[in-house]
Design an enzyme around this catalytic site. Sequence first.
Site, PDB file in Angstrom:
ATOM      1  N   PRO A  10       6.121   4.022   2.795  1.00 36.23           N
ATOM      2  CA  PRO A  10       5.245   4.189   1.905  1.00 36.23           C
ATOM      3  C   PRO A  10       6.954   4.131   0.205  1.00 36.23           C
ATOM      4  CG  PRO A  10       5.038   6.114   2.734  1.00 36.23           C
ATOM      5  CD  PRO A  10       5.295   5.319   3.780  1.00 36.23           C
ATOM      6  N   ASN A  79      11.345   3.585   9.655  1.00 32.97           N
ATOM      7  CA  ASN A  79      11.503   4.872   8.702  1.00 32.97           C
ATOM      8  C   ASN A  79      10.472   4.554   8.067  1.00 32.97           C
ATOM      9  OD1 ASN A  79      12.455   6.242   6.223  1.00 32.97           O
ATOM     10  ND2 ASN A  79      14.150   4.682   5.653  1.00 32.97           N
ATOM     11  N   HIS A  85       7.550  13.337   7.097  1.00 29.92           N
ATOM     12  CA  HIS A  85       7.526  15.122   6.820  1.00 29.92           C
ATOM     13  C   HIS A  85       5.356  15.636   6.661  1.00 29.92           C
ATOM     14  CE1 HIS A  85      11.344  14.500   6.220  1.00 29.92           C
ATOM     15  NE2 HIS A  85      11.012  13.839   4.717  1.00 29.92           N
ATOM     16  N   ASP A  92       0.508  11.060  16.348  1.00 30.83           N
ATOM     17  CA  ASP A  92      -0.918  11.236  17.669  1.00 30.83           C
ATOM     18  C   ASP A  92      -0.642   9.451  17.921  1.00 30.83           C
ATOM     19  OD1 ASP A  92      -1.413  13.512  17.829  1.00 30.83           O
ATOM     20  OD2 ASP A  92      -2.743  13.751  16.407  1.00 30.83           O
ATOM     21  N   GLU A 103      13.628   6.852  14.930  1.00 29.04           N
ATOM     22  CA  GLU A 103      12.867   7.370  14.052  1.00 29.04           C
ATOM     23  C   GLU A 103      14.726   7.263  13.490  1.00 29.04           C
ATOM     24  OE1 GLU A 103      12.095  11.299  13.537  1.00 29.04           O
ATOM     25  OE2 GLU A 103      12.658  11.586  11.480  1.00 29.04           O
ATOM     26  N   ILE A 106      17.676   6.827   6.185  1.00 31.69           N
ATOM     27  CA  ILE A 106      18.850   6.436   5.526  1.00 31.69           C
ATOM     28  C   ILE A 106      19.647   7.470   4.522  1.00 31.69           C
ATOM     29  CG2 ILE A 106      19.189   5.161   3.066  1.00 31.69           C
ATOM     30  CD1 ILE A 106      16.443   3.850   3.139  1.00 31.69           C
ATOM     31  N   SER A 107      19.065   8.634   3.761  1.00 27.62           N
ATOM     32  CA  SER A 107      19.410  10.059   3.788  1.00 27.62           C
ATOM     33  C   SER A 107      19.307  10.938   4.327  1.00 27.62           C
ATOM     34  CB  SER A 107      19.215  10.355   2.646  1.00 27.62           C
ATOM     35  OG  SER A 107      17.831  10.636   2.531  1.00 27.62           O
ATOM     36  N   ARG A 116      12.258  18.666   3.661  1.00 31.39           N
ATOM     37  CA  ARG A 116      12.590  17.338   4.394  1.00 31.39           C
ATOM     38  C   ARG A 116      13.068  17.128   5.697  1.00 31.39           C
ATOM     39  NH1 ARG A 116      11.970  12.962   0.042  1.00 31.39           N
ATOM     40  NH2 ARG A 116      12.717  14.099  -1.888  1.00 31.39           N
TER      41      ARG A 116
HETATM   42  O1  CA2 Z   1      16.180   8.947   3.474  1.00 29.53           O
HETATM   43  C1  CA2 Z   1      14.659   8.201   3.907  1.00 29.53           C
HETATM   44  O2  CA2 Z   1      15.261   6.796   4.949  1.00 29.53           O
HETATM   45  C2  CA2 Z   1      13.719   8.963   3.549  1.00 29.53           C
HETATM   46  O3  CA2 Z   1      13.217   8.050   4.776  1.00 29.53           O
HETATM   47  C3  CA2 Z   1      13.180   7.792   2.132  1.00 29.53           C
HETATM   48  C4  CA2 Z   1      11.806   8.406   1.620  1.00 29.53           C
HETATM   49  C5  CA2 Z   1      12.034  10.071   2.074  1.00 29.53           C
HETATM   50  O4  CA2 Z   1      10.951  10.609   1.528  1.00 29.53           O
HETATM   51  C6  CA2 Z   1      12.416  11.080   2.882  1.00 29.53           C
HETATM   52  O5  CA2 Z   1      12.424  11.944   3.211  1.00 29.53           O
HETATM   53  C7  CA2 Z   1      13.988  10.404   3.599  1.00 29.53           C
HETATM   54  C8  CA2 Z   1      11.973   8.086   0.974  1.00 29.53           C
HETATM   55  C9  CA2 Z   1      11.203   6.972   0.331  1.00 29.53           C
HETATM   56  C10 CA2 Z   1      10.745   6.097  -0.405  1.00 29.53           C
HETATM   57  O6  CA2 Z   1      12.283   5.232  -1.291  1.00 29.53           O
HETATM   58  C11 CA2 Z   1      12.692   5.348  -2.853  1.00 29.53           C
HETATM   59  C12 CA2 Z   1      14.227   4.295  -2.859  1.00 29.53           C
HETATM   60  C13 CA2 Z   1      13.809   3.892  -4.323  1.00 29.53           C
HETATM   61  C14 CA2 Z   1      13.303   4.653  -5.333  1.00 29.53           C
HETATM   62  C15 CA2 Z   1      12.303   5.863  -4.542  1.00 29.53           C
HETATM   63  C16 CA2 Z   1      12.506   5.737  -3.390  1.00 29.53           C
END
Ligand code: CA2
Length: 150
Positions: A10, A79, A85, A92, A103, A106-107, A116
């Site tokens: 998402p 991802n 979370h 499952d 897994e 990016i951050s 997180r």
């Molecule tokens: O760091 C990651 O890749 C995450 O999976 C990104 C998710 C976040 O909920 C996870 O904690 C860490 C968020 C994806 C949404 O990405 C956006 C990108 C640009 C603007 C808004 C959201």
Amino acid sequence: MPKVIVLNGPNLNLLGQREPAVYGSTTLADVEALCRKTGERLGVEVECLQSNHEGVLIDAIHEAGRGVKAGTVLGVVFNAGAYTHTSVALHDAIKGAEVPVIEIHISNVHAREAFRHHSFISPAAAGIVVGFGVEGYVLAIEGLVRRSGK
Ligand code: CA2
């Protein structure tokens, strides 16, 4: 040619459009092109899918599991976005499909908010790549191919 599935969850369709300080300015289309280029270099076909819907992601993991059993798919680079979370269902699905999942985030989720820090995906994953920006997708594909021995 063996296949690697790159699955994004998402809101990752918003990559590059908002929050560049956290996620960089690369778009999802750029990430998918980078993944395909990595696949070409490593001799694997990369198939990309993004969905904002948990059930679609579950179906994609089941499908990948069938591919693993058939010997056509090496595994999934995943991802799961915020479902990481929250989603017992994705945990499952990975266990049930017996599909190797790398897994990726990016951050560096561990340097961010406490909510997180927990992942429902990690205990079901074959490996984890966190905090390398979008280059993490390259590392995850490489890791998946290496562990397969192909
Ligand atoms: O760091 C990651 O890749 C995450 O999976 C990104 C998710 C976040 O909920 C996870 O904690 C860490 C968020 C994806 C949404 O990405 C956006 C990108 C640009 C603007 C808004 C959201």
